[in-house]
Structures are given as structure tokens and as C-alpha cells.
Design a protein around this motif. Structure first.
Motif, mmCIF file in Angstrom:
data_model
loop_
_atom_site.group_PDB
_atom_site.id
_atom_site.type_symbol
_atom_site.label_atom_id
_atom_site.label_comp_id
_atom_site.label_asym_id
_atom_site.label_seq_id
_atom_site.Cartn_x
_atom_site.Cartn_y
_atom_site.Cartn_z
ATOM 1 N N GLU A 129 18.542 8.310 68.491
ATOM 2 C CA GLU A 129 17.139 8.461 68.094
ATOM 3 C C GLU A 129 16.375 9.182 69.193
ATOM 4 O OE1 GLU A 129 15.670 7.917 65.246
ATOM 5 O OE2 GLU A 129 17.395 6.987 64.295
ATOM 6 N N GLY A 130 15.576 10.182 68.812
ATOM 7 C CA GLY A 130 14.781 10.935 69.770
ATOM 8 C C GLY A 130 15.487 12.150 70.332
ATOM 9 N N GLY A 131 16.810 12.247 70.126
ATOM 10 C CA GLY A 131 17.565 13.387 70.635
ATOM 11 C C GLY A 131 17.173 14.670 69.915
ATOM 12 N N ALA A 132 17.541 15.797 70.513
ATOM 13 C CA ALA A 132 17.230 17.098 69.934
ATOM 14 C C ALA A 132 18.465 17.979 69.993
ATOM 15 C CB ALA A 132 16.077 17.749 70.693
ATOM 16 N N ALA A 133 18.496 19.001 69.122
ATOM 17 C CA ALA A 133 19.638 19.913 69.096
ATOM 18 C C ALA A 133 19.171 21.325 68.790
ATOM 19 C CB ALA A 133 20.657 19.467 68.054
ATOM 20 N N ASN A 134 19.697 22.271 69.543
ATOM 21 C CA ASN A 134 19.432 23.676 69.307
ATOM 22 C C ASN A 134 20.682 24.270 68.666
ATOM 23 O OD1 ASN A 134 19.295 26.494 69.532
ATOM 24 N ND2 ASN A 134 18.029 26.382 71.358
ATOM 25 N N THR A 147 19.652 20.665 59.990
ATOM 26 C CA THR A 147 19.150 19.820 61.090
ATOM 27 C C THR A 147 17.886 19.095 60.644
ATOM 28 O OG1 THR A 147 17.856 21.638 62.007
ATOM 29 C CG2 THR A 147 20.073 21.334 62.892
ATOM 30 N N THR A 148 17.883 18.567 59.458
ATOM 31 C CA THR A 148 16.715 17.904 58.891
ATOM 32 C C THR A 148 16.173 16.824 59.821
ATOM 33 O OG1 THR A 148 17.653 18.287 56.703
ATOM 34 C CG2 THR A 148 15.831 16.716 56.851
ATOM 35 N N GLN A 171 30.407 23.526 56.915
ATOM 36 C CA GLN A 171 28.998 23.257 57.149
ATOM 37 C C GLN A 171 28.821 22.497 58.453
ATOM 38 O OE1 GLN A 171 27.177 20.754 54.221
ATOM 39 N NE2 GLN A 171 28.646 19.115 54.470
ATOM 40 N N LEU A 172 27.629 22.617 59.022
ATOM 41 C CA LEU A 172 27.241 21.864 60.207
ATOM 42 C C LEU A 172 26.027 21.034 59.845
ATOM 43 C CD1 LEU A 172 27.214 21.162 63.246
ATOM 44 C CD2 LEU A 172 25.806 23.210 63.592
ATOM 45 N N VAL A 173 26.136 19.719 60.088
ATOM 46 C CA VAL A 173 25.023 18.810 59.849
ATOM 47 C C VAL A 173 24.718 18.110 61.168
ATOM 48 C CG1 VAL A 173 24.248 16.741 58.621
ATOM 49 C CG2 VAL A 173 25.673 18.433 57.440
ATOM 50 N N VAL A 174 23.465 18.174 61.590
ATOM 51 C CA VAL A 174 23.009 17.445 62.779
ATOM 52 C C VAL A 174 21.947 16.463 62.298
ATOM 53 C CG1 VAL A 174 21.981 17.609 65.060
ATOM 54 C CG2 VAL A 174 23.425 19.484 64.226
ATOM 55 N N ARG A 175 22.162 15.183 62.597
ATOM 56 C CA ARG A 175 21.252 14.152 62.077
ATOM 57 C C ARG A 175 21.187 12.965 63.026
ATOM 58 N NH1 ARG A 175 24.230 9.922 60.285
ATOM 59 N NH2 ARG A 175 26.375 10.296 59.599
ATOM 60 N N TYR A 176 20.291 12.052 62.708
ATOM 61 C CA TYR A 176 20.194 10.781 63.418
ATOM 62 C C TYR A 176 21.060 9.758 62.690
ATOM 63 C CZ TYR A 176 16.199 12.732 65.917
ATOM 64 O OH TYR A 176 15.393 13.511 66.699
ATOM 65 N N PRO A 177 21.344 8.593 63.318
ATOM 66 C CA PRO A 177 22.134 7.562 62.630
ATOM 67 C C PRO A 177 21.445 7.126 61.335
ATOM 68 C CG PRO A 177 21.839 7.001 64.945
ATOM 69 C CD PRO A 177 20.957 8.174 64.664
ATOM 70 N N ARG A 178 22.260 6.787 60.371
ATOM 71 C CA ARG A 178 21.701 6.292 59.103
ATOM 72 C C ARG A 178 21.125 4.904 59.328
ATOM 73 N NH1 ARG A 178 22.960 10.262 56.019
ATOM 74 N NH2 ARG A 178 25.026 11.107 55.761
ATOM 75 N N ARG A 179 20.001 4.661 58.721
ATOM 76 C CA ARG A 179 19.363 3.341 58.825
ATOM 77 C C ARG A 179 20.050 2.387 57.850
ATOM 78 N NH1 ARG A 179 15.046 4.268 62.022
ATOM 79 N NH2 ARG A 179 13.935 6.202 61.771
ATOM 80 N N ARG A 180 20.279 1.196 58.316
ATOM 81 C CA ARG A 180 20.921 0.194 57.462
ATOM 82 C C ARG A 180 19.884 -0.840 57.060
ATOM 83 N NH1 ARG A 180 26.387 -0.128 60.866
ATOM 84 N NH2 ARG A 180 27.171 1.837 60.133
#
Length: 184
Positions: A129-134, A147-148, A171-180
Motif C-alpha cells: 500500500e502506498g507504493g508506486a511504479a513507473n 496500473t489502475t 499483459q502487465l498488471v501492477v496493483r495493490y493487494p486485494r482487500r479481503r
């Protein structure tokens, strides 16, 4: 003339500025200290000017340029949980899928360089959470890059992943952990 009296280059100034910025993202310097030191670093004339700016900061590890290679032709490459993340990671996959979950990993540096050579495979990158990706330097010929909700610029104190490389059909998907969601 001593070494401290020798004139510095633009590259020396830039290297010192990068070290100061890393110290800020690691919480070693506050905003005011960073601004004051950057002003001196960018106008420094001698090594003596730079030495005092970084003397109280940890020196960089000599293995910063090491690259860890993960490779598979048709299997699944997966890293998750508590794993040690190198500064530079290269992933080569002809047909395999790749899943790199950084959300619980041990990451001693604020920036991770990730080079993906996927050919026909796909990759999912999970950031804390809070991380970023270029992903601006990642090329996708026939696939997609997503990178939604993930920022593309570095954030103070947060992981920043710089993704390079290419995929032909994946495909490349960059995301945060899924909320449970838990119900009782």
C-alpha cells in the motif's frame, strides 16, 4: 592540494543529491534538512563541500549493481510472502506467467529496478500500500499494461518500482493487494 580541495563534477553533485534523496525516503532526513543539504550539494565546488553533507549517512552497499535473474521457459515464476528483494531484478520468461508480490517482502532500498523479458507470458506485480511504479519504459507489442490506482511517481518513504523490458503478447498488471472482506 588535498582530495577535499579538488573540484567536483556535475556527476559527483548528482550522486550526492541522490544519496540525500534516498536518506529522506528512508526517514533519515526531514524535509527541511533535505532542502538545505540539496541546495549545498547542487552548488558544491569541492569534495570537501560534499563530504560534510553525507558524512552522517550510511554509505551505499558495494553490491548495488548486482542483478538477480529469475528465468523460466514454460513454468510459473512466483515470489510472495517474506522474501528478500534485490535492488535490481531481471525476469526472463518465454511462456511462463510471473507473479511478484512485494507487499510483505523485505526491501532494504526505496527503489527496485525490474526488467521484464516476457515474450508470450504475463506478469502481475503487487505493491505494498502506498507504493508506486513507473512502467513508461515497458513495451507491450500485442498485449496490455495496467496500473489502475497505482501512482507513477515516487512517494516519500514508499517503495518505487521502475519497470523496463517488453512483452510480445502478454499483459502487465501492477496493483495493490486485494482487500479481503471477512464476515462473522
Amino acid at each position: 592540494m588535498s582530495d577535499l580541495e579538488m573540484r567536483v563534477s556535475d556527476e559527483d553533485r548528482e550522486r550526492a543529491a541522490q544519496q540525500l534523496q534516498r536518506a529522506f525516503t528512508e526517514g533519515r532526513l526531514n524535509q527541511l534538512e533535505l532542502e538545505d543539504r540539496l541546495e549545498v550539494a547542487l552548488t558544491a565546488k569541492t569534495y570537501g563541500d560534499l563530504a560534510g553533507l553525507i558524512a552522517d549517512l550510511p554509505h551505499e552497499s558495494p553490491v548495488v549493481d548486482d542483478v538477480v535473474l529469475l528465468e523460466s521457459k514454460s513454468g510459473h515464476i512466483k515470489r510472495s510472502g517474506d522474501w528478500a528483494v534485490p535492488r535490481r531484478l531481471r525476469v526472463v520468461s518465454k511462456y511462463a506467467s510471473v507473479e511478484l508480490d512485494f507487499s510483505q517482502a523485505a526491501i532494504p532500498h526505496p527503489v527496485v529496478d525490474l526488467d521484464l523479458d516476457l515474450k508470450y507470458g504475463s506478469a502481475t506485480i503487487v505493491l505494498p500500500e502506498g507504493g508506486a511504479a513507473n512502467v513508461d519504459r515497458f513495451q507491450n507489442t500485442w498485449g496490455s499494461t495496467s496500473t489502475t490506482d497505482v501512482p507513477g511517481r515516487p512517494r516519500p518513504g514508499a517503495l518505487y518500482v521502475v519497470v523496463t523490458g517488453e512483452s510480445k503478447y502478454g499483459q502487465l498488471v501492477v496493483r495493490y493487494p486485494r482487500r479481503r472482506w471477512f464476515t462473522h
